[in-house]
Design a protein around this motif. Structure first.
Motif, mmCIF file in Angstrom:
data_model
loop_
_atom_site.group_PDB
_atom_site.id
_atom_site.type_symbol
_atom_site.label_atom_id
_atom_site.label_comp_id
_atom_site.label_asym_id
_atom_site.label_seq_id
_atom_site.Cartn_x
_atom_site.Cartn_y
_atom_site.Cartn_z
ATOM 1 N N PHE A 517 0.821 -1.211 0.000
ATOM 2 C CA PHE A 517 0.000 0.000 0.000
ATOM 3 C C PHE A 517 0.858 1.265 0.000
ATOM 4 C CE2 PHE A 517 -3.705 -2.457 2.099
ATOM 5 C CZ PHE A 517 -4.181 -2.830 0.847
ATOM 6 N N TYR A 518 2.157 1.090 0.125
ATOM 7 C CA TYR A 518 3.089 2.226 0.063
ATOM 8 C C TYR A 518 3.856 2.234 -1.262
ATOM 9 C CZ TYR A 518 2.030 2.842 4.985
ATOM 10 O OH TYR A 518 1.375 3.069 6.168
ATOM 11 N N TYR A 519 3.387 1.422 -2.225
ATOM 12 C CA TYR A 519 4.091 1.295 -3.515
ATOM 13 C C TYR A 519 3.380 2.041 -4.643
ATOM 14 C CZ TYR A 519 6.711 -2.566 -1.303
ATOM 15 O OH TYR A 519 7.496 -3.334 -0.471
ATOM 16 N N ASN A 520 2.448 2.915 -4.293
ATOM 17 C CA ASN A 520 1.815 3.811 -5.268
ATOM 18 C C ASN A 520 1.100 3.056 -6.390
ATOM 19 O OD1 ASN A 520 1.003 6.211 -6.390
ATOM 20 N ND2 ASN A 520 2.988 6.760 -7.228
ATOM 21 N N PHE A 521 0.008 2.398 -6.021
ATOM 22 C CA PHE A 521 -0.850 1.687 -6.981
ATOM 23 C C PHE A 521 -0.084 0.615 -7.760
ATOM 24 C CE2 PHE A 521 -2.890 5.902 -6.525
ATOM 25 C CZ PHE A 521 -4.114 5.487 -6.008
ATOM 26 N N TYR A 522 0.651 -0.177 -7.037
ATOM 27 C CA TYR A 522 1.422 -1.269 -7.648
ATOM 28 C C TYR A 522 0.567 -2.512 -7.850
ATOM 29 C CZ TYR A 522 5.393 -4.552 -8.150
ATOM 30 O OH TYR A 522 6.282 -5.491 -8.607
ATOM 31 N N VAL A 523 -0.324 -2.793 -6.916
ATOM 32 C CA VAL A 523 -0.825 -4.161 -6.750
ATOM 33 C C VAL A 523 -1.733 -4.651 -7.874
ATOM 34 C CG1 VAL A 523 -0.561 -4.246 -4.253
ATOM 35 C CG2 VAL A 523 -2.659 -3.308 -5.220
ATOM 36 N N TYR A 524 -2.469 -3.766 -8.568
ATOM 37 C CA TYR A 524 -3.359 -4.270 -9.615
ATOM 38 C C TYR A 524 -2.561 -4.953 -10.720
ATOM 39 C CZ TYR A 524 -2.413 -0.747 -13.264
ATOM 40 O OH TYR A 524 -1.838 0.017 -14.241
ATOM 41 N N GLN A 525 -1.276 -4.573 -10.814
ATOM 42 C CA GLN A 525 -0.427 -5.142 -11.859
ATOM 43 C C GLN A 525 -0.092 -6.611 -11.581
ATOM 44 O OE1 GLN A 525 1.975 -1.140 -13.026
ATOM 45 N NE2 GLN A 525 1.962 -1.760 -10.907
ATOM 46 N N TYR A 526 -0.217 -7.046 -10.326
ATOM 47 C CA TYR A 526 -0.104 -8.469 -10.039
ATOM 48 C C TYR A 526 -1.210 -9.230 -10.772
ATOM 49 C CZ TYR A 526 3.258 -7.958 -6.164
ATOM 50 O OH TYR A 526 4.368 -7.721 -5.401
ATOM 51 N N ALA A 527 -2.417 -8.681 -10.729
ATOM 52 C CA ALA A 527 -3.562 -9.367 -11.346
ATOM 53 C C ALA A 527 -3.462 -9.372 -12.868
ATOM 54 C CB ALA A 527 -4.866 -8.707 -10.904
ATOM 55 N N THR A 528 -3.144 -8.224 -13.479
ATOM 56 C CA THR A 528 -3.015 -8.185 -14.936
ATOM 57 C C THR A 528 -1.845 -9.064 -15.381
ATOM 58 O OG1 THR A 528 -1.731 -6.119 -14.741
ATOM 59 C CG2 THR A 528 -4.079 -5.923 -15.232
ATOM 60 N N SER A 529 -0.760 -9.053 -14.600
ATOM 61 C CA SER A 529 0.391 -9.886 -14.936
ATOM 62 C C SER A 529 0.064 -11.375 -14.807
ATOM 63 C CB SER A 529 1.575 -9.543 -14.029
ATOM 64 O OG SER A 529 2.057 -8.247 -14.293
ATOM 65 N N PHE A 530 -0.720 -11.723 -13.808
ATOM 66 C CA PHE A 530 -1.107 -13.117 -13.628
ATOM 67 C C PHE A 530 -1.895 -13.612 -14.836
ATOM 68 C CE2 PHE A 530 -3.390 -16.763 -12.018
ATOM 69 C CZ PHE A 530 -2.524 -17.350 -11.122
ATOM 70 N N ALA A 531 -2.830 -12.779 -15.296
ATOM 71 C CA ALA A 531 -3.620 -13.137 -16.475
ATOM 72 C C ALA A 531 -2.724 -13.302 -17.695
ATOM 73 C CB ALA A 531 -4.680 -12.079 -16.725
ATOM 74 N N ALA A 532 -1.777 -12.361 -17.869
ATOM 75 C CA ALA A 532 -0.847 -12.449 -18.995
ATOM 76 C C ALA A 532 0.011 -13.709 -18.892
ATOM 77 C CB ALA A 532 0.036 -11.203 -19.034
ATOM 78 N N ALA A 533 0.447 -14.034 -17.676
ATOM 79 C CA ALA A 533 1.313 -15.193 -17.466
ATOM 80 C C ALA A 533 0.587 -16.501 -17.773
ATOM 81 C CB ALA A 533 1.831 -15.204 -16.032
ATOM 82 N N VAL A 534 -0.681 -16.597 -17.404
ATOM 83 C CA VAL A 534 -1.465 -17.798 -17.717
ATOM 84 C C VAL A 534 -1.493 -18.013 -19.228
ATOM 85 C CG1 VAL A 534 -3.790 -18.799 -17.690
ATOM 86 C CG2 VAL A 534 -2.869 -17.754 -15.622
ATOM 87 N N ALA A 535 -1.684 -16.916 -19.976
ATOM 88 C CA ALA A 535 -1.726 -17.012 -21.436
ATOM 89 C C ALA A 535 -0.364 -17.385 -22.018
ATOM 90 C CB ALA A 535 -2.203 -15.677 -22.020
ATOM 91 N N ILE A 536 0.709 -16.761 -21.506
ATOM 92 C CA ILE A 536 2.063 -17.020 -22.022
ATOM 93 C C ILE A 536 2.488 -18.459 -21.740
ATOM 94 C CG2 ILE A 536 4.503 -16.444 -21.713
ATOM 95 C CD1 ILE A 536 3.550 -13.511 -21.265
ATOM 96 N N ALA A 537 2.267 -18.928 -20.524
ATOM 97 C CA ALA A 537 2.644 -20.300 -20.165
ATOM 98 C C ALA A 537 1.882 -21.302 -21.017
ATOM 99 C CB ALA A 537 2.391 -20.547 -18.682
ATOM 100 N N ASP A 538 0.611 -21.023 -21.259
ATOM 101 C CA ASP A 538 -0.193 -21.907 -22.100
ATOM 102 C C ASP A 538 0.392 -21.996 -23.510
ATOM 103 O OD1 ASP A 538 -2.725 -23.486 -22.479
ATOM 104 O OD2 ASP A 538 -3.090 -21.918 -23.975
#
Length: 599
Positions: A517-538
């Motif tokens: 919460f001190y990383y200036n709106f960092y965390v939503y990128q975990y979710a978008t990255s996770f979605a991207a990673a599922v596609a890339i690994a597939d």
């Protein structure tokens, strides 16, 4: 669970990182701090002259690059030394000195962006023709000029740079309180044995099969955070006010808009994530219902969130075993990839075990011209195996990027920073599931994958909603009191976990312990990255070498394009909802598979 936390000097050398690869002698660190000061003074001499000629611009950029190299080494060394033992006053002082050096460097360089913007497009074009070496800095020049509407006059830029150390104070203070000063009580398990709590030991207690221990630890842990509720609120309020100050100074409509624009990403990407998550909230609620059923409890509580849904099965994986598994799981990425992973294991790039005063969690930190480093707090759980490959993914992204580009062009945006790490996790999941030795082991691994979805796609989006809501409250003049913050968090928790979860009162203080919460709106990128990673690994598992080649091109790309365009190199388009919705479909399918296995 071992109750004794090792002192730093008790940890085996081979399980610690070799920071001597950066500075063999700390006197060399002191010398570089002095060199940095001299270089930044020299850079300051360009003030008022940057736009005068192509040569001046080129010479200034070369010096800018030298300063970045020094900062990478100076700050990297200092912050990792402090992180290995946050209570060590020597390293506290060293990190403080490094941060001050960074702020001073920013102050002395603050005029540069304004002067670069003053160069007309026509003159800049002629500069490129006059000094061919300027082409090496085109990415940097283009990125600075992209933000033209938000870069201020030289005096104001210098003032904002001078405020950098003050702006970092809430995060620094929060880290000191959480990691060095906050002490937790010991609790009793169901057998009457004493378990010492710490930030690092909390999640392992919540993964315990001993429900009495989970409940007692949950209440004691968050009770300790609640005791300091007004301090946490004041620190977070300081963080939010810092964001608002900077966003207003730079003429943005909100602190969120300022944060995502720094990564060259549209706010619509996050809004699209929110829409997909809310439209698929039924899958999260199905997961909670499944968890309640498999645990066989009349009421599912927040202290039941981390324990495996597979009640009669557990996995303990030593660090040596984890390394072997990781090499097999990452084999689809090729021999060149594995060779670097092996180098990391053999040459002490990793600080493995928890010790007294060590920073919690895990991370990868790059030092340009040396190699990446990883901090772990390994406790032999399955989760630790995934953390190992996660941080290795970060390190490999850094390694490929830094070996392909200069220090300026290698620094990939935060928006894509979690893609490589999560791709590694997804590859590990598929390998371990496919090589499970029993039905129970397979179910246990699927349980972990479901946990990853819950923690990354849903929980991180919930965190982002908390940040968005609380920053908007402050922007609208509402006070961020401990009560107000806890109410926002509690209501979101109930919404995300649904009717089958008892949202225990103490969970309203969970926000206090989240450093992101001190990383200036960092965390939503975990979710978008996770979605991207599922596609890339597939794609990697289905298409093989061609997909691996595309993926490595992405890893090598640094910050040479905007993040969304970089992901398109790897075959993922986040301008649409498709990757998010597709990932959530996989989540639903994994729930179905778990239901069949557990029936």
């Amino acid at each position: 669970m071992e109750n004794k936390i090792l002192k730093r000097e008790e940890v085996a050398t081979e399980l610690t990182w070799r920071l001597e690869d950066i500075y063999e002698d700390e006197k060399l660190w002191d010398e570089d701090v002095k060199t940095l000061s001299a270089k930044t003074d020299e850079f300051k001499s360009f003030e008022g002259k940057v736009s005068a000629s192509a040569k001046n611009l080129l010479d200034a950029l070369k010096l800018y690059e030298e300063i970045e190299l020094l900062l990478s080494r100076i700050y990297g060394y200092a912050h990792m030394r402090e992180d290995q033992d946050t209570g060590n006053s020597k390293y506290q002082s060293m990190k403080s000195k490094a941060f001050s050096a960074y702020v001073q460097a920013e102050e002395k360089r603050s005029f540069f962006n304004t002067e670069l913007l003053a160069i007309s497009d026509e003159n800049l074009s002629s500069f490129y023709n006059e000094e061919k070496e300027l082409e090496n800095y085109r990415v940097t020049i283009t990125e600075i000029r992209r933000l033209k509407d938000h870069i201020l006059d030289a005096k104001t830029e210098q003032l904002l740079a001078s405020a950098g150390e003050i702006c970092g104070a809430p995060q620094q203070a929060r880290g000191m309180l959480c990691n060095a000063d906050l002490k937790f009580p010991s609790v009793k398990d169901s057998k009457g044995e004493t378990v010492q709590l710490s930030n690092e030991r909390f999640v392992p207690t919540q993964m315990s099969k001993d429900r009495a221990l989970r409940e007692t630890a949950f209440e004691a842990f968050y009770g300790r955070y609640e005791e300091f509720k007004n301090t946490w609120a004041a620190l977070y309020d300081g963080e939010v006010k810092t964001r608002i100050f900077n966003s207003k100074a730079r003429k943005y409509n909100s602190s969120f808009e300022a944060a995502v624009d720094s990564n060259n990403v549209s706010p619509l990407v996050c809004d699209s994530l929110f829409a997909s998550i809310h439209d698929n909230m039924d899958k999260m609620h199905r997961y909670v219902t499944l968890r309640k059923k498999l645990l066989g409890v009349e009421e599912l509580h927040m202290y039941d969130v981390y324990v495996s849904m597979i009640a009669d099965y557990d996995m303990e994986v030593s660090y040596e075993e984890a390394k072997e598994i990781s090499l097999k799981a990452l084999d689809p990425l090729g021999e060149d990839y594995l060779a670097i992973v092996k180098e990391a294991y053999e040459n002490r790039w990793i600080d493995v075990l928890e010790n007294e005063g060590k920073r919690g969690g895990a991370y990868s930190s790059g030092v340009y011209g040396v190699h990446p480093y990883m901090l772990l707090n390994y406790t032999s759980t399955l989760d630790d195996v995934f953390t190992l490959v996660h941080e290795m993914g970060h390190s490999m992204h850094t390694w490929y990027s830094e070996h392909a580009h200069s220090v300026l062009d290698s620094s990939y945006k935060i928006f894509v920073a979690e893609v490589a790490s999560t791709t590694n996790e997804v590859l590990l999941y598929h390998y371990m599931k496919d090589h499970a030795k029993s039905k129970e082991e397979k179910a246990f691994i699927i349980n972990h994958f479901l946990e990853s979805f819950k923690s990354t796609m849903f929980r991180q989006t919930m965190f982002e909603e908390f940040e968005r809501k609380t920053c908007e409250m402050a922007e609208n003049g509402e006070a961020l009191t401990a009560e107000a913050l806890s109410n926002v968090y509690y209501d979101l928790n109930k919404q995300y976990f649904g009717a089958d979860m008892v949202s225990d009162d103490k969970i309203r203080w969970e926000w206090c312990r989240i450093p992101h919460f001190y990383y200036n709106f960092y965390v939503y990128q975990y979710a978008t990255s996770f979605a991207a990673a599922v596609a890339i690994a597939d794609k990697i598992l289905k298409e093989g070498d061609s997909a691996v080649a595309q993926y490595k091109e992405f890893l090598k790309s640094g910050c040479t394009q905007d993040p969304v365009s970089l992901l398109k190199i790897a075959g993922v388009d986040l301008t649409t909802r498709e990757p998010i919705d597709a990932a959530l479909k996989v989540f639903g399918e994994a729930i179905d598979e778990m239901m069949i296995l557990a029936s």
